[in-house]
Design an enzyme around this catalytic site. Structure first.
Site, short mmCIF file in Angstrom:
data_model
loop_
_atom_site.label_atom_id
_atom_site.label_comp_id
_atom_site.label_asym_id
_atom_site.label_seq_id
_atom_site.Cartn_x
_atom_site.Cartn_y
_atom_site.Cartn_z
N ASN A 13 4.65 -4.17 -7.79
CA ASN A 13 4.14 -4.46 -6.45
C ASN A 13 4.34 -5.96 -6.25
O ASN A 13 3.60 -6.76 -6.81
CB ASN A 13 2.65 -4.08 -6.36
N HIS A 101 -3.84 0.02 -1.24
CA HIS A 101 -4.05 -1.04 -2.22
C HIS A 101 -5.35 -1.79 -1.91
O HIS A 101 -5.71 -1.96 -0.75
CB HIS A 101 -2.86 -2.02 -2.19
N SER A 219 -3.50 -6.70 -13.97
CA SER A 219 -3.13 -7.62 -15.04
C SER A 219 -2.40 -6.96 -16.20
O SER A 219 -2.52 -7.37 -17.34
CB SER A 219 -4.36 -8.39 -15.55
P1 13P Z 1 -1.61 -7.96 -11.13
O1 13P Z 1 -0.73 -7.23 -12.10
O2 13P Z 1 -1.04 -9.24 -10.65
O3 13P Z 1 -3.03 -8.05 -11.64
O4 13P Z 1 -1.69 -7.03 -9.82
C1 13P Z 1 -1.99 -5.69 -9.97
C2 13P Z 1 -1.80 -5.03 -8.67
O5 13P Z 1 -2.52 -5.25 -7.71
C3 13P Z 1 -0.68 -4.10 -8.54
O6 13P Z 1 -0.77 -3.37 -7.36
#
Ligand code: 13P
Length: 257
Positions: A13, A101, A219
């Site tokens: 994403n 999201h 993360s």
């Molecule tokens: P991060 O991997 O940057 O924490 O983002 C996760 C996310 O929101 C994917 O949709």
């Protein structure tokens, strides 16, 4: 049935990052990092900003990379300034779309009811949907994570048929783990993905629940992906930050293979 019969899906994403030329470069870099690799048992998707779609679709053409968008509207057309319809995405070569999201829910007033409308429109247009659910930190601390997630899944999937569910991937993204560097432990991720599967079993059938791909997001990176993806109920990842770096994204694809 167990995990090896479910489709592993690794999706990036990109959020609000990359100009069109940079998008093409990143797709090319992911292709180059994966040169010679057999990615036939993992589905790889890059969900990109609307204005990057054309460049990303062209760069990904003929490769293992599928292109997705980050949202779509529920109407086919009309007076909805600033919105994009599912048909528009399909016409541009998009195959997947993220819906619900937490950043859309948090900053743009998205509710489970609007998420449900968008899911329906995306499916009707022939898109595959990555439906995001997740609890806030306060909700986890109150011990109501599973109730919250189950409610989101039920409302977001209202009126979605068993047949349509073949085109749904669910992404469990604890809001407190997104972009914070705080990952859910592999056990926490597995526990909630299993709870989602149970909800699907009750809403549909146990067989459908077993066949549905459930991702973890929040993360996920090159270091923690192996442990997360090894869990029984974690079938893939929805990756933010680490999906913007070809070597890191490739390490996650490799772990899923
Ligand atoms: P991060 O991997 O940057 O924490 O983002 C996760 C996310 O929101 C994917 O949709």
């Amino acid at each position: 049935m167990n995990k090896k019969y479910r489709r592993a899906v690794i999706a990036g994403n990109w959020k609000m990052n990359k100009l069109p030329a940079e998008a093409a470069q990143l797709v090319e870099a992911i292709k180059a990092e994966n040169a010679g690799a057999d990615n036939s048992n993992v589905t790889v998707v890059c969900c990109v900003p609307y204005v990057d779609i054309d460049a990303a679709v062209k760069a990904a053409k003929g490769s293992f990379i599928h292109i997705g968008a980050e949202n779509c509207h529920w109407e086919k057309s009309g007076a909805f300034t600033g919105e994009i319809s599912a048909d528009m995405l399909v016409a541009c070569g998009v195959e997947y779309v993220i819906i619900g999201h937490s950043e859309r829910r948090q900053y743009f007033g998205e509710t489970d009811l609007t998420v449900n409308k968008r899911v329906k429109a995306a499916l009707e247009a022939g898109l595959q949907v990555i439906l995001c659910v997740g609890e806030l930190l306060e909700q986890r601390e109150q011990g109501i994570t599973e109730e919250i997630i189950s409610m989101q899944v039920k409302i977001d999937l209202a009126d979605i048929t068993e047949e349509q569910m073949k085109n749904i991937i669910i992404a469990y993204e604890p809001v407190w783990a997104i972009g914070t560097g705080k990952t859910a432990t592999a056990e926490q991720a597995d526990e909630v993905c299993e709870a989602i599967r149970k909800t699907l079993g009750a809403l549909y059938t146990p067989a459908l629940a077993e066949a549905t791909t459930i991702q973890y997001g929040g993360s996920m990176n090159a270091k923690n992906c192996e442990e997360l993806l090894a869990k029984e109920h974690v079938d893939g990842g929805l990756i933010g930050g680490a999906s913007l770096k070809a070597p890191d994204f490739t390490a996650i694809i490799k772990a899923a293979r």
